[in-house]
Design a protein around this motif. Structure first.
Motif, PDB file in Angstrom:
ATOM      1  N   THR A  87       0.866  -1.174   0.000  1.00  0.00           N
ATOM      2  CA  THR A  87       0.000   0.000   0.000  1.00  0.00           C
ATOM      3  C   THR A  87       0.899   1.219   0.000  1.00  0.00           C
ATOM      4  O   THR A  87       1.848   1.285   0.796  1.00  0.00           O
ATOM      5  CB  THR A  87      -0.906   0.016   1.244  1.00  0.00           C
ATOM      6  OG1 THR A  87      -1.731  -1.155   1.208  1.00  0.00           O
ATOM      7  CG2 THR A  87      -1.772   1.259   1.289  1.00  0.00           C
ATOM      8  N   ILE A  88       0.602   2.155  -0.881  1.00  0.00           N
ATOM      9  CA  ILE A  88       1.379   3.389  -0.938  1.00  0.00           C
ATOM     10  C   ILE A  88       0.453   4.553  -0.621  1.00  0.00           C
ATOM     11  O   ILE A  88      -0.672   4.627  -1.130  1.00  0.00           O
ATOM     12  CB  ILE A  88       2.036   3.576  -2.327  1.00  0.00           C
ATOM     13  CG1 ILE A  88       3.019   2.433  -2.592  1.00  0.00           C
ATOM     14  CG2 ILE A  88       2.732   4.936  -2.404  1.00  0.00           C
ATOM     15  CD1 ILE A  88       3.689   2.482  -3.953  1.00  0.00           C
ATOM     16  N   VAL A  89       0.938   5.456   0.221  1.00  0.00           N
ATOM     17  CA  VAL A  89       0.205   6.673   0.551  1.00  0.00           C
ATOM     18  C   VAL A  89       0.655   7.741  -0.445  1.00  0.00           C
ATOM     19  O   VAL A  89       1.829   8.101  -0.490  1.00  0.00           O
ATOM     20  CB  VAL A  89       0.474   7.115   2.007  1.00  0.00           C
ATOM     21  CG1 VAL A  89      -0.276   8.407   2.321  1.00  0.00           C
ATOM     22  CG2 VAL A  89       0.096   6.002   2.984  1.00  0.00           C
ATOM     23  N   TYR A  90      -0.311   8.184  -1.250  1.00  0.00           N
ATOM     24  CA  TYR A  90      -0.047   9.136  -2.326  1.00  0.00           C
ATOM     25  C   TYR A  90      -0.535  10.539  -1.955  1.00  0.00           C
ATOM     26  O   TYR A  90      -1.537  10.676  -1.252  1.00  0.00           O
ATOM     27  CB  TYR A  90      -0.787   8.715  -3.594  1.00  0.00           C
ATOM     28  CG  TYR A  90      -0.310   7.423  -4.199  1.00  0.00           C
ATOM     29  CD1 TYR A  90       0.722   7.403  -5.137  1.00  0.00           C
ATOM     30  CD2 TYR A  90      -0.900   6.215  -3.844  1.00  0.00           C
ATOM     31  CE1 TYR A  90       1.151   6.215  -5.698  1.00  0.00           C
ATOM     32  CE2 TYR A  90      -0.472   5.013  -4.399  1.00  0.00           C
ATOM     33  CZ  TYR A  90       0.550   5.024  -5.325  1.00  0.00           C
ATOM     34  OH  TYR A  90       0.980   3.845  -5.880  1.00  0.00           O
ATOM     35  N   PRO A  91       0.123  11.571  -2.503  1.00  0.00           N
ATOM     36  CA  PRO A  91      -0.343  12.946  -2.265  1.00  0.00           C
ATOM     37  C   PRO A  91      -1.519  13.312  -3.186  1.00  0.00           C
ATOM     38  O   PRO A  91      -1.797  12.622  -4.161  1.00  0.00           O
ATOM     39  CB  PRO A  91       0.897  13.782  -2.601  1.00  0.00           C
ATOM     40  CG  PRO A  91       1.689  12.954  -3.568  1.00  0.00           C
ATOM     41  CD  PRO A  91       1.390  11.518  -3.218  1.00  0.00           C
ATOM     42  N   SER A 102      -6.725  11.933   4.159  1.00  0.00           N
ATOM     43  CA  SER A 102      -6.048  12.337   5.396  1.00  0.00           C
ATOM     44  C   SER A 102      -5.955  13.863   5.465  1.00  0.00           C
ATOM     45  O   SER A 102      -6.084  14.548   4.454  1.00  0.00           O
ATOM     46  CB  SER A 102      -4.642  11.742   5.455  1.00  0.00           C
ATOM     47  OG  SER A 102      -4.720  10.341   5.546  1.00  0.00           O
ATOM     48  N   THR A 106      -3.546  13.230   1.634  1.00  0.00           N
ATOM     49  CA  THR A 106      -3.077  11.971   1.049  1.00  0.00           C
ATOM     50  C   THR A 106      -4.142  10.886   1.103  1.00  0.00           C
ATOM     51  O   THR A 106      -5.116  10.992   1.840  1.00  0.00           O
ATOM     52  CB  THR A 106      -1.811  11.467   1.780  1.00  0.00           C
ATOM     53  OG1 THR A 106      -2.123  11.261   3.163  1.00  0.00           O
ATOM     54  CG2 THR A 106      -0.657  12.460   1.640  1.00  0.00           C
ATOM     55  N   ALA A 108      -4.257   6.366   0.897  1.00  0.00           N
ATOM     56  CA  ALA A 108      -3.536   5.089   0.835  1.00  0.00           C
ATOM     57  C   ALA A 108      -4.202   4.198  -0.206  1.00  0.00           C
ATOM     58  O   ALA A 108      -5.398   3.929  -0.122  1.00  0.00           O
ATOM     59  CB  ALA A 108      -3.543   4.413   2.200  1.00  0.00           C
ATOM     60  N   ILE A 174       2.955  -0.729   4.253  1.00  0.00           N
ATOM     61  CA  ILE A 174       2.494   0.613   3.889  1.00  0.00           C
ATOM     62  C   ILE A 174       3.684   1.552   3.872  1.00  0.00           C
ATOM     63  O   ILE A 174       4.451   1.617   4.839  1.00  0.00           O
ATOM     64  CB  ILE A 174       1.438   1.150   4.880  1.00  0.00           C
ATOM     65  CG1 ILE A 174       0.223   0.219   4.933  1.00  0.00           C
ATOM     66  CG2 ILE A 174       1.003   2.563   4.490  1.00  0.00           C
ATOM     67  CD1 ILE A 174      -0.829   0.615   5.954  1.00  0.00           C
ATOM     68  N   LYS A 176       4.797   5.709   2.531  1.00  0.00           N
ATOM     69  CA  LYS A 176       4.306   7.019   2.101  1.00  0.00           C
ATOM     70  C   LYS A 176       5.361   7.642   1.208  1.00  0.00           C
ATOM     71  O   LYS A 176       6.547   7.616   1.534  1.00  0.00           O
ATOM     72  CB  LYS A 176       4.050   7.906   3.328  1.00  0.00           C
ATOM     73  CG  LYS A 176       3.440   9.251   2.995  1.00  0.00           C
ATOM     74  CD  LYS A 176       3.091   9.997   4.280  1.00  0.00           C
ATOM     75  CE  LYS A 176       2.366  11.285   3.972  1.00  0.00           C
ATOM     76  NZ  LYS A 176       1.945  11.968   5.220  1.00  0.00           N
ATOM     77  N   GLU A 184       8.738   7.129   3.248  1.00  0.00           N
ATOM     78  CA  GLU A 184       8.621   6.892   4.685  1.00  0.00           C
ATOM     79  C   GLU A 184       7.924   5.562   4.882  1.00  0.00           C
ATOM     80  O   GLU A 184       6.855   5.321   4.310  1.00  0.00           O
ATOM     81  CB  GLU A 184       7.787   8.019   5.311  1.00  0.00           C
ATOM     82  CG  GLU A 184       7.478   7.820   6.773  1.00  0.00           C
ATOM     83  CD  GLU A 184       6.493   8.864   7.301  1.00  0.00           C
ATOM     84  OE1 GLU A 184       6.019   8.660   8.428  1.00  0.00           O
ATOM     85  OE2 GLU A 184       6.188   9.850   6.603  1.00  0.00           O
ATOM     86  N   ILE A 186       5.698   3.157   6.897  1.00  0.00           N
ATOM     87  CA  ILE A 186       4.693   3.296   7.949  1.00  0.00           C
ATOM     88  C   ILE A 186       4.445   1.963   8.647  1.00  0.00           C
ATOM     89  O   ILE A 186       4.324   1.888   9.852  1.00  0.00           O
ATOM     90  CB  ILE A 186       3.378   3.875   7.360  1.00  0.00           C
ATOM     91  CG1 ILE A 186       3.668   5.283   6.856  1.00  0.00           C
ATOM     92  CG2 ILE A 186       2.262   3.857   8.388  1.00  0.00           C
ATOM     93  CD1 ILE A 186       2.528   5.945   6.126  1.00  0.00           C
TER      94      ILE A 186
END
Length: 187
Positions: A87-91, A102, A106, A108, A174, A176, A184, A186
Motif C-alpha cells: 500500500t502506498i500513501v499518495y499525495p 487524510s 493523502t 492510501a 504501507i 508514504k 517513509e 509506515i
C-alpha cells in the motif's frame, strides 16, 4: 454460487451504498464504494474507528491510481515490481469520499492482486475501501472464523467464498511517498 454470481451480488450491494465483508489478497476486509461518503462513514462507525485514522482503498490496475491521486515517479516502479501486497500513501487525493482523505491530503492505495477483488472493482468501476474486519484497536483477524459475530452482523453482505481457508496472511506493507520522492515506511 459461482464466483461471477458472488461478484454480481457484491456489486449490487455496493452500488446501493452497502458494506461487505470480503476476502482480499491480504486479510478479510470490510469494504464499500470508496466514492460513497455515507458508506465510508458507516465503515468508520462499524469499526468504531476514529475518523482521523485513514483507511486503504483498492484499485484493480496501476493505471487507475492517477485518477485518485498524484503519482510520484518512484511509486510507479514500486507498484510494478512489488512481489508482496504494498500500500502506498499518495499525495493530492481526489475523486473519493472526503472522509478517506487524510488531513495532509493523502490517500492510501493498493493495487490488488486478488482476482476476486479485481472483478468486484472492475464491475463496480470504482475503488473499494479495504480495512481489517475488526473493531478498531483489536487484533486483525487472520482468518474468516476469527472475525467477530458483532462485525459479521453489521454487514449488508458476507461473501461465502474462501471462508474455510487458513493460509497465513497479513496486512500489506504501507509506505508514504512525497512528490519529491521521499519515502517513509509506515508499516
Amino acid at each position: 454460487m459461482s464466483v461471477t454470481e458472488e461478484v454480481n451480488s457484491c456489486v449490487s450491494v455496493l452500488r446501493k451504498g452497502g458494506v461487505i465483508l470480503y476476502p482480499t489478497d491480504t486479510i478479510w476486509g470490510i469494504g464499500c464504494d470508496a466514492t460513497n461518503e455515507l458508506a465510508v462513514k458507516r465503515v468508520f462507525e462499524i469499526k468504531s474507528r476514529p475518523s482521523a485514522k485513514a483507511m486503504i482503498i483498492l484499485v484493480a490496475e496501476a493505471s487507475q491510481i492517477e485518477f485518485y491521486a498524484s503519482v510520484p515517479e518512484v511509486a510507479r516502479d514500486l507498484v510494478e515490481y512489488a512481489e508482496t501486497p504494498l500500500t502506498i500513501v499518495y499525495p493530492d487525493a481526489k475523486r473519493i469520499a472526503p472522509s478517506l482523505i487524510s488531513e495532509d491530503g493523502t490517500i492510501a492505495i493498493r493495487v490488488v492482486k486478488d482476482d476476486f477483488c479485481k472483478m468486484i472493482i472492475n464491475n463496480l468501476r470504482k475503488p473499494l475501501v479495504s480495512t481489517s474486519a475488526n473493531i478498531s484497536g483489536e487484533p486483525a483477524p487472520a482468518y474468516f472464523d476469527e472475525i467477530s459475530d458483532e462485525i459479521k452482523k453489521k454487514m449488508d453482505y458476507v461473501v461465502p467464498l474462501r471462508q474455510s481457508e487458513h493460509k497465513k496472511s497479513a496486512p500489506s506493507r504501507i509506505i508514504k511517498i512525497g512528490m519529491n520522492g521521499a519515502i517513509e515506511i509506515i508499516r
